[in-house]
Design an enzyme around this catalytic site. Structure first.
Site, PDB file in Angstrom:
ATOM      1  N   HIS A   1      -0.981 -12.227  -4.642  1.00 53.53           N
ATOM      2  CA  HIS A   1      -2.204 -11.856  -5.360  1.00 53.53           C
ATOM      3  C   HIS A   1      -2.590 -12.812  -6.895  1.00 53.53           C
ATOM      4  O   HIS A   1      -3.114 -12.998  -7.625  1.00 53.53           O
ATOM      5  CB  HIS A   1      -1.998 -10.805  -5.913  1.00 53.53           C
ATOM      6  CG  HIS A   1      -2.025  -9.244  -5.380  1.00 53.53           C
ATOM      7  ND1 HIS A   1      -1.652  -7.890  -5.537  1.00 53.53           N
ATOM      8  CD2 HIS A   1      -2.499  -9.171  -3.843  1.00 53.53           C
ATOM      9  CE1 HIS A   1      -1.522  -6.969  -4.270  1.00 53.53           C
ATOM     10  NE2 HIS A   1      -2.681  -7.632  -3.165  1.00 53.53           N
TER      11      HIS A   1
ATOM     12  N   ARG B   1      -2.492  -9.768 -21.573  1.00 54.31           N
ATOM     13  CA  ARG B   1      -1.711 -10.246 -20.471  1.00 54.31           C
ATOM     14  C   ARG B   1      -0.979 -11.171 -20.604  1.00 54.31           C
ATOM     15  O   ARG B   1       0.797 -10.772 -20.595  1.00 54.31           O
ATOM     16  CB  ARG B   1      -2.135  -9.919 -19.235  1.00 54.31           C
ATOM     17  CG  ARG B   1      -2.056  -7.520 -19.582  1.00 54.31           C
ATOM     18  CD  ARG B   1      -2.534  -7.967 -17.434  1.00 54.31           C
ATOM     19  NE  ARG B   1      -1.934  -7.774 -16.738  1.00 54.31           N
ATOM     20  CZ  ARG B   1      -2.737  -8.082 -15.242  1.00 54.31           C
ATOM     21  NH1 ARG B   1      -3.426  -8.083 -15.048  1.00 54.31           N
ATOM     22  NH2 ARG B   1      -1.497  -8.207 -15.311  1.00 54.31           N
TER      23      ARG B   1
HETATM   24  P1  OAD Z   1       2.613  -0.614  -9.227  1.00 57.72           P
HETATM   25  O1  OAD Z   1       2.099  -0.048 -10.580  1.00 57.72           O
HETATM   26  O2  OAD Z   1       1.468   0.745  -8.033  1.00 57.72           O
HETATM   27  O3  OAD Z   1       4.380   0.890  -8.690  1.00 57.72           O
HETATM   28  C1  OAD Z   1       5.220  -0.076  -9.088  1.00 57.72           C
HETATM   29  C2  OAD Z   1       6.732   0.641  -8.732  1.00 57.72           C
HETATM   30  O4  OAD Z   1       7.692   0.041  -8.934  1.00 57.72           O
HETATM   31  C3  OAD Z   1       6.528   1.982  -8.684  1.00 57.72           C
HETATM   32  O5  OAD Z   1       6.172   2.947  -7.097  1.00 57.72           O
HETATM   33  C4  OAD Z   1       7.257   2.646  -9.383  1.00 57.72           C
HETATM   34  O6  OAD Z   1       8.205   3.705  -9.379  1.00 57.72           O
HETATM   35  C5  OAD Z   1       8.190   1.002  -9.089  1.00 57.72           C
HETATM   36  N1  OAD Z   1       8.903   0.491 -10.464  1.00 57.72           N
HETATM   37  C6  OAD Z   1       9.286   1.036 -11.823  1.00 57.72           C
HETATM   38  N2  OAD Z   1      10.565   0.531 -12.805  1.00 57.72           N
HETATM   39  C7  OAD Z   1      11.161  -0.085 -11.039  1.00 57.72           C
HETATM   40  C8  OAD Z   1      12.332  -0.531 -12.044  1.00 57.72           C
HETATM   41  N3  OAD Z   1      13.237  -1.184 -12.287  1.00 57.72           N
HETATM   42  N4  OAD Z   1      13.111  -1.030  -9.922  1.00 57.72           N
HETATM   43  C9  OAD Z   1      12.124  -0.847  -9.355  1.00 57.72           C
HETATM   44  N5  OAD Z   1      10.868  -0.131  -8.820  1.00 57.72           N
HETATM   45  C10 OAD Z   1      10.370  -0.242 -10.531  1.00 57.72           C
HETATM   46  O7  OAD Z   1       2.715  -1.510  -8.417  1.00 57.72           O
HETATM   47  P2  OAD Z   1       2.248  -2.533  -6.908  1.00 57.72           P
HETATM   48  O8  OAD Z   1       2.725  -1.523  -5.527  1.00 57.72           O
HETATM   49  O9  OAD Z   1       2.868  -3.650  -8.134  1.00 57.72           O
HETATM   50  O10 OAD Z   1      -2.934  -5.434  -7.781  1.00 57.72           O
HETATM   51  O11 OAD Z   1       1.106  -2.729  -7.598  1.00 57.72           O
HETATM   52  C11 OAD Z   1       0.150  -3.643  -6.083  1.00 57.72           C
HETATM   53  C12 OAD Z   1      -0.847  -3.737  -7.270  1.00 57.72           C
HETATM   54  O12 OAD Z   1      -1.890  -2.885  -7.134  1.00 57.72           O
HETATM   55  C13 OAD Z   1      -1.139  -5.186  -7.377  1.00 57.72           C
HETATM   56  O13 OAD Z   1      -0.225  -6.254  -7.525  1.00 57.72           O
HETATM   57  C14 OAD Z   1      -2.131  -5.097  -8.461  1.00 57.72           C
HETATM   58  C15 OAD Z   1      -2.336  -3.554  -8.990  1.00 57.72           C
HETATM   59  O14 OAD Z   1      -4.138  -3.480  -8.662  1.00 57.72           O
HETATM   60  C16 OAD Z   1      -3.936  -6.766  -8.411  1.00 57.72           C
HETATM   61  O15 OAD Z   1      -4.268  -7.137  -9.157  1.00 57.72           O
HETATM   62  C17 OAD Z   1      -4.931  -7.371  -7.322  1.00 57.72           C
END
Ligand code: OAD
Length: 238
Positions: A118, A68
């Site tokens: 994070h 990554r």
């Molecule tokens: P997720 O993968 O859970 O969610 C990503 C979000 O981004 C989804 O709601 C998509 O619909 C949205 N998305 C995709 N493309 C997009 C774009 N071009 N513009 C705007 N939104 C878009 O990721 P996180 O919510 O960040 O934790 O996940 C939270 C945590 O879970 C991460 O920080 C990580 C993971 O396990 C750790 O590493 C501790």
């Protein structure tokens, strides 16, 4: 709706921004939970993103993070990262940015004072409390590198499942949420706490920027169904 949010941006004395993996999607960094392309669709977080997993198989976890790191080193901040950075630079002290992302793209775009909830994937820390012999620059190269005297291993400086967020960084984000007139919640599914909870404690209006429904939509005053790199420049331009 964009015009309404633009008016809120102009009127806000203090704006808080919470970002997640979707913020970097248009830079080419995969998200975690998108059905086909998300990392957790391909990999099991319990085997890669927990302390137990690292202790059980340090090289597997280290190599996954190395993969990554290499991927992230090759990508660039997108127009959304740049719009946030430019706004914060134009309006010193008016925008506080906290991110769940470990990719460092907000920082590379020039955002000041990013609160990395994070951690940061480009940095390492010792797995166990470092002793006098633990000197990161003298660690023995390996997968992972380790202290030649005591065997302590380096690990990526990110928050794994089951771990606490850095206390001072979370506290600063909580303060900003409590004091903001407007919070933009960009590119996060809103399922991981305590980060997602910041949107629920926002004192001001909450605006979601996401092409898909999220777990935080019920807390929003406006939901903009669009992509970060496309919408943020429109919302934040003068
Ligand atoms: P997720 O993968 O859970 O969610 C990503 C979000 O981004 C989804 O709601 C998509 O619909 C949205 N998305 C995709 N493309 C997009 C774009 N071009 N513009 C705007 N939104 C878009 O990721 P996180 O919510 O960040 O934790 O996940 C939270 C945590 O879970 C991460 O920080 C990580 C993971 O396990 C750790 O590493 C501790």
């Amino acid at each position: 709706m964009n015009e309404q949010v633009r008016a809120w941006v102009r009127a806000a004395r203090h704006i808080a921004v919470l970002t997640g993996a979707g913020m970097s999607a248009e830079s080419g960094v995969p998200t975690f939970r998108d059905a086909q392309t998300g990392l957790w669709a391909q990999f099991d977080p319990q085997q890669l993103a927990t302390e137990d997993a690292f202790r059980a198989n340090p090289s597997r976890v280290w190599e996954w993070y190395a993969f990554r790191r290499e991927m992230i080193a090759k990508v660039e901040p997108n127009a959304g990262h740049r719009a946030l950075a430019a706004f914060a630079q134009r309006h010193a002290g008016r925008l506080t940015l906290f991110t769940q992302n470990v990719d460092g793209l907000h920082q590379r775009a020039g955002s000041p004072g990013v609160l990395a909830l994070h951690g940061n994937i480009a940095e390492d820390k010792w797995l166990d409390a470092p002793k006098k012999c633990c000197n990161a620059s003298a660690a023995v190269a390996g997968s992972p590198p380790y202290c030649v005297r005591c065997g302590n291993m380096l690990r990526p400086d990110v928050v794994w499942f089951g771990e606490m967020l850095p206390v001072d960084i979370l506290a600063a984000a909580e303060d900003a949420a409590r004091e903001c007139d407007l919070m933009l919640v960009v590119g996060t599914s809103g399922v991981v706490y305590p980060a997602a909870g910041l949107a629920r404690t926002a004192a001001g209006k909450v605006v979601i920027v996401n092409p898909e429904p999220t777990d935080l939509d019920d807390a929003a005053d406006a939901v903009l169904r669009g992509r970060a790199a496309q919408l943020l420049p429109i919302l934040l331009e003068e």
